[in-house]
Design a protein around this motif. Structure first.
Motif, PDB file in Angstrom:
ATOM      1  N   GLY A   3       0.713  -1.094   0.124  1.00 37.93           N
ATOM      2  CA  GLY A   3      -0.226  -0.122  -0.136  1.00 37.93           C
ATOM      3  C   GLY A   3       0.958   1.219   0.042  1.00 37.93           C
ATOM      4  O   GLY A   3       2.043   1.365   0.011  1.00 37.93           O
ATOM      5  N   GLU A   4       0.256   2.340   0.118  1.00 32.72           N
ATOM      6  CA  GLU A   4       0.889   3.803   0.042  1.00 32.72           C
ATOM      7  C   GLU A   4       1.273   3.862   1.498  1.00 32.72           C
ATOM      8  O   GLU A   4       0.712   3.650   2.443  1.00 32.72           O
ATOM      9  CB  GLU A   4      -0.198   4.772  -0.238  1.00 32.72           C
ATOM     10  N   LEU A   5       2.596   4.702   1.474  1.00 28.58           N
ATOM     11  CA  LEU A   5       3.179   4.661   2.931  1.00 28.58           C
ATOM     12  C   LEU A   5       2.882   6.131   3.371  1.00 28.58           C
ATOM     13  O   LEU A   5       3.083   7.077   2.531  1.00 28.58           O
ATOM     14  CB  LEU A   5       4.614   4.745   2.648  1.00 28.58           C
ATOM     15  N   LEU A   6       2.333   6.506   4.344  1.00 31.55           N
ATOM     16  CA  LEU A   6       1.932   7.637   5.257  1.00 31.55           C
ATOM     17  C   LEU A   6       2.932   8.140   6.188  1.00 31.55           C
ATOM     18  O   LEU A   6       3.225   6.956   7.122  1.00 31.55           O
ATOM     19  CB  LEU A   6       0.543   7.768   5.311  1.00 31.55           C
ATOM     20  N   ARG A   7       3.528   9.191   6.512  1.00 31.51           N
ATOM     21  CA  ARG A   7       4.296   9.458   7.637  1.00 31.51           C
ATOM     22  C   ARG A   7       3.704  11.001   8.222  1.00 31.51           C
ATOM     23  O   ARG A   7       4.550  11.863   8.628  1.00 31.51           O
ATOM     24  CB  ARG A   7       5.821   9.738   7.289  1.00 31.51           C
ATOM     25  N   CYS A   8       2.360  11.066   8.153  1.00 30.80           N
ATOM     26  CA  CYS A   8       1.892  12.385   8.450  1.00 30.80           C
ATOM     27  C   CYS A   8       1.250  12.455   9.958  1.00 30.80           C
ATOM     28  O   CYS A   8       0.160  12.801  10.031  1.00 30.80           O
ATOM     29  CB  CYS A   8       0.832  12.708   7.633  1.00 30.80           C
ATOM     30  N   ALA A   9       2.035  12.197  10.893  1.00 30.02           N
ATOM     31  CA  ALA A   9       1.511  12.521  12.348  1.00 30.02           C
ATOM     32  C   ALA A   9       1.268  13.897  12.440  1.00 30.02           C
ATOM     33  O   ALA A   9       2.294  14.667  12.415  1.00 30.02           O
ATOM     34  CB  ALA A   9       2.462  12.136  13.462  1.00 30.02           C
ATOM     35  N   LEU A  10       0.106  14.430  13.083  1.00 32.13           N
ATOM     36  CA  LEU A  10      -0.344  15.849  13.315  1.00 32.13           C
ATOM     37  C   LEU A  10       0.331  16.225  14.611  1.00 32.13           C
ATOM     38  O   LEU A  10       0.536  17.447  14.628  1.00 32.13           O
ATOM     39  CB  LEU A  10      -1.746  15.921  12.995  1.00 32.13           C
ATOM     40  N   HIS A  11       0.029  15.543  15.819  1.00 30.59           N
ATOM     41  CA  HIS A  11       0.524  15.830  17.162  1.00 30.59           C
ATOM     42  C   HIS A  11       1.235  14.623  17.738  1.00 30.59           C
ATOM     43  O   HIS A  11       1.001  13.379  17.436  1.00 30.59           O
ATOM     44  CB  HIS A  11      -0.451  16.117  17.833  1.00 30.59           C
ATOM     45  N   GLY A  12       2.260  14.966  18.393  1.00 27.02           N
ATOM     46  CA  GLY A  12       2.657  13.960  19.569  1.00 27.02           C
ATOM     47  C   GLY A  12       2.346  14.282  20.896  1.00 27.02           C
ATOM     48  O   GLY A  12       2.554  15.462  21.304  1.00 27.02           O
ATOM     49  N   LEU A  13       1.454  13.656  21.324  1.00 19.87           N
ATOM     50  CA  LEU A  13       1.082  13.925  23.017  1.00 19.87           C
ATOM     51  C   LEU A  13       1.691  13.201  23.892  1.00 19.87           C
ATOM     52  O   LEU A  13       1.895  12.117  24.055  1.00 19.87           O
ATOM     53  CB  LEU A  13      -0.630  13.355  23.017  1.00 19.87           C
ATOM     54  N   GLU A  14       2.401  14.140  24.669  1.00 21.39           N
ATOM     55  CA  GLU A  14       3.176  13.555  25.683  1.00 21.39           C
ATOM     56  C   GLU A  14       3.080  13.847  27.240  1.00 21.39           C
ATOM     57  O   GLU A  14       2.585  14.892  27.273  1.00 21.39           O
ATOM     58  CB  GLU A  14       5.070  13.754  25.413  1.00 21.39           C
ATOM     59  N   GLY A  15       3.030  12.949  27.983  1.00 27.98           N
ATOM     60  CA  GLY A  15       2.976  13.248  29.537  1.00 27.98           C
ATOM     61  C   GLY A  15       2.878  12.160  30.295  1.00 27.98           C
ATOM     62  O   GLY A  15       3.150  12.252  31.575  1.00 27.98           O
ATOM     63  N   HIS A  16       2.569  10.788  29.685  1.00 28.93           N
ATOM     64  CA  HIS A  16       2.517   9.743  30.629  1.00 28.93           C
ATOM     65  C   HIS A  16       3.864   9.317  30.958  1.00 28.93           C
ATOM     66  O   HIS A  16       4.967   9.540  30.223  1.00 28.93           O
ATOM     67  CB  HIS A  16       1.720   8.459  29.659  1.00 28.93           C
ATOM     68  N   ASP A  17       4.242   8.540  32.048  1.00 30.88           N
ATOM     69  CA  ASP A  17       5.456   7.994  32.721  1.00 30.88           C
ATOM     70  C   ASP A  17       5.651   6.787  32.462  1.00 30.88           C
ATOM     71  O   ASP A  17       6.840   6.273  32.891  1.00 30.88           O
ATOM     72  CB  ASP A  17       5.368   8.423  34.165  1.00 30.88           C
ATOM     73  N   ASP A  18       4.873   5.909  31.544  1.00 27.31           N
ATOM     74  CA  ASP A  18       4.985   4.778  31.281  1.00 27.31           C
ATOM     75  C   ASP A  18       4.164   4.486  29.861  1.00 27.31           C
ATOM     76  O   ASP A  18       3.686   5.228  29.463  1.00 27.31           O
ATOM     77  CB  ASP A  18       4.483   3.773  32.382  1.00 27.31           C
ATOM     78  N   MET A  19       4.352   2.989  29.783  1.00 25.63           N
ATOM     79  CA  MET A  19       3.699   2.577  28.342  1.00 25.63           C
ATOM     80  C   MET A  19       2.112   3.115  28.044  1.00 25.63           C
ATOM     81  O   MET A  19       1.480   3.071  29.190  1.00 25.63           O
ATOM     82  CB  MET A  19       3.637   1.096  28.274  1.00 25.63           C
ATOM     83  N   VAL A  20       1.726   3.805  27.126  1.00 28.12           N
ATOM     84  CA  VAL A  20       0.349   4.044  26.750  1.00 28.12           C
ATOM     85  C   VAL A  20      -0.278   2.822  26.054  1.00 28.12           C
ATOM     86  O   VAL A  20       0.095   2.240  24.967  1.00 28.12           O
ATOM     87  CB  VAL A  20       0.291   5.263  26.151  1.00 28.12           C
ATOM     88  N   TYR A  21      -1.459   2.280  26.814  1.00 26.01           N
ATOM     89  CA  TYR A  21      -1.970   1.039  26.405  1.00 26.01           C
ATOM     90  C   TYR A  21      -3.383   1.132  25.466  1.00 26.01           C
ATOM     91  O   TYR A  21      -3.769   0.111  25.155  1.00 26.01           O
ATOM     92  CB  TYR A  21      -2.201  -0.014  27.503  1.00 26.01           C
TER      93      TYR A  21
END
Length: 297
Positions: A3-21
Motif C-alpha cells: 500500500g501507500e506509505l504515510l508519515r503524517c503524524a499531526l501531534h505527538g501527545l506526551e505526558g504519561h510516565d510509562d507505556m500508553v496502552y
C-alpha cells in the motif's frame, strides 16, 4: 500489498510516565482519553494537544477504557481487578466496579450508555449497570484469558476475543453463547464490529486480521501484511475500512470489502498498542510503547 506509505503524524501527545496502552475519542471528536501502565488516564484536547485532566485512582496498570455515547463519562479497566467510572468534565471517580477475580483487560459500553461489559484474565465477561455499579451477568465459556470485546450497534450482542484462539458471540440479555468463531492460529488480541452490525473484524498474534459474518459465524477474509503481532484495530464510521496497530511499529489501513491494504502508517518508535478513529473518519489516534500518542490524517 504494502500500500501507500504515510508519515503524517499531526501531534505527538506526551505526558504519561510509562507505556500508553489504550485510547478512545469523545463523540464530538474534540478530546481523546488515554490509559497507561503508569496507573493513570489522561484527557487530551486534540486541537491543541494539551492535557486537560489526569485521572488517578487505580492501584495498577490501566489496560483499557471506553467512553459513554454522550461523552460525559469514561470507564477504565485495570490490572488491579477493578473498573472505574469517571466524570470527564471534573475528572472525578463516580464508581468502582468490583467482581472480577483477576486483571481486567477490556471494556465496552452499550449504545444506550446504560451498561458496560468487561473481560478479564479470569476467562469471563461481566455485564455491569453503570448507574448503580452492580454486576448483572457473568458470561462463562472461554478456555483461557479474554483479551477484548465489542458490542453490536443495537446493544443486543457482544463479541469477545480470547487467548484460546477463538471469538465468541454472546446474547447480552440472556448471557447465552450464540457462536464460537474459529480460524486464528494464535491468541486473539482485539475485535471490532462494523456499524451495520453485520460483521466483526479480529486481530491476532498470528500477524493477521480476519473478517467474520456474525449471523453465520463464517470467516469472509484473512488480511495479511503485518510483520509481527497485531494488537488492536478500529473501523471507520462508514464501515468501509479498518485501521490495525501492530508490534511491527506500524499501522495499516485496510479495505474491508476487498481485503486490500491501502496505506501503511509509519512514525512510532516501538510497538503500537491501540488506535481510535474520529467520528468523521478523517483522523486516527494511535498509542505506543514509545510513551506517545500520534494523530494521523
Amino acid at each position: 500489498m504494502a500500500g501507500e506509505l504515510l508519515r503524517c503524524a499531526l501531534h505527538g501527545l506526551e505526558g504519561h510516565d510509562d507505556m500508553v496502552y489504550a485510547v478512545a475519542i469523545t463523540p464530538d471528536g474534540q478530546q481523546a482519553v488515554s490509559a497507561s501502565f503508569d496507573k493513570t488516564l489522561r484527557v487530551w484536547d486534540l486541537e491543541s494537544g494539551r492535557c486537560l485532566h489526569t485521572l488517578e485512582g487505580h492501584d495498577d496498570e490501566v489496560n483499557a477504557l471506553a467512553i459513554t455515547p454522550d461523552g460525559g463519562q469514561a470507564v477504565s479497566a485495570s490490572k488491579d481487578t477493578t473498573l472505574r467510572v469517571w466524570d470527564l468534565e471534573s475528572g472525578r471517580c463516580l464508581h468502582t466496579l468490583e467482581g472480577h477475580e483477576n486483571g481486567v483487560y477490556a471494556v465496552a459500553i452499550t449504545p444506550d450508555g446504560g451498561q458496560a461489559v468487561s473481560v478479564s484474565i479470569d476467562n469471563t465477561l461481566r455485564v455491569w449497570d453503570l448507574e448503580s455499579g452492580r454486576c448483572l451477568h457473568t458470561l462463562e465459556g472461554h478456555d483461557d484469558e479474554v483479551n477484548a470485546l465489542a458490542i453490536t450497534p443495537d446493544g443486543g450482542q457482544a463479541v469477545s476475543a480470547s487467548k484460546d484462539t477463538t471469538l465468541r458471540v454472546w446474547d447480552l440479555e440472556s448471557g447465552r453463547c450464540l457462536h464460537t468463531l474459529e480460524g486464528h492460529d494464535d491468541e486473539v488480541n482485539a475485535v471490532a464490529i462494523t456499524p451495520d452490525g453485520g460483521q466483526a473484524v479480529s486481530v491476532s498474534i498470528d500477524n493477521t486480521l480476519r473478517v467474520w459474518d456474525l449471523e453465520s459465524g463464517r470467516c469472509l477474509h484473512t488480511l495479511e501484511g503485518h510483520d509481527d503481532e497485531v494488537n488492536a484495530l478500529a473501523i471507520t464510521p462508514d464501515g468501509g475500512q479498518a485501521v490495525s496497530a501492530s508490534k511491527d511499529t506500524t499501522l495499516r489501513v485496510w479495505d474491508l470489502e476487498s481485503g486490500r491494504c491501502l496505506h501503511t502508517l509509519e512514525g512510532h518508535d516501538d510497538e503500537v498498542n491501540a488506535v481510535a478513529i474520529t467520528p468523521d473518519g478523517g483522523q486516527a489516534v494511535s498509542v505506543s510503547i514509545d510513551n506517545t500518542l500520534r494523530v494521523w490524517d
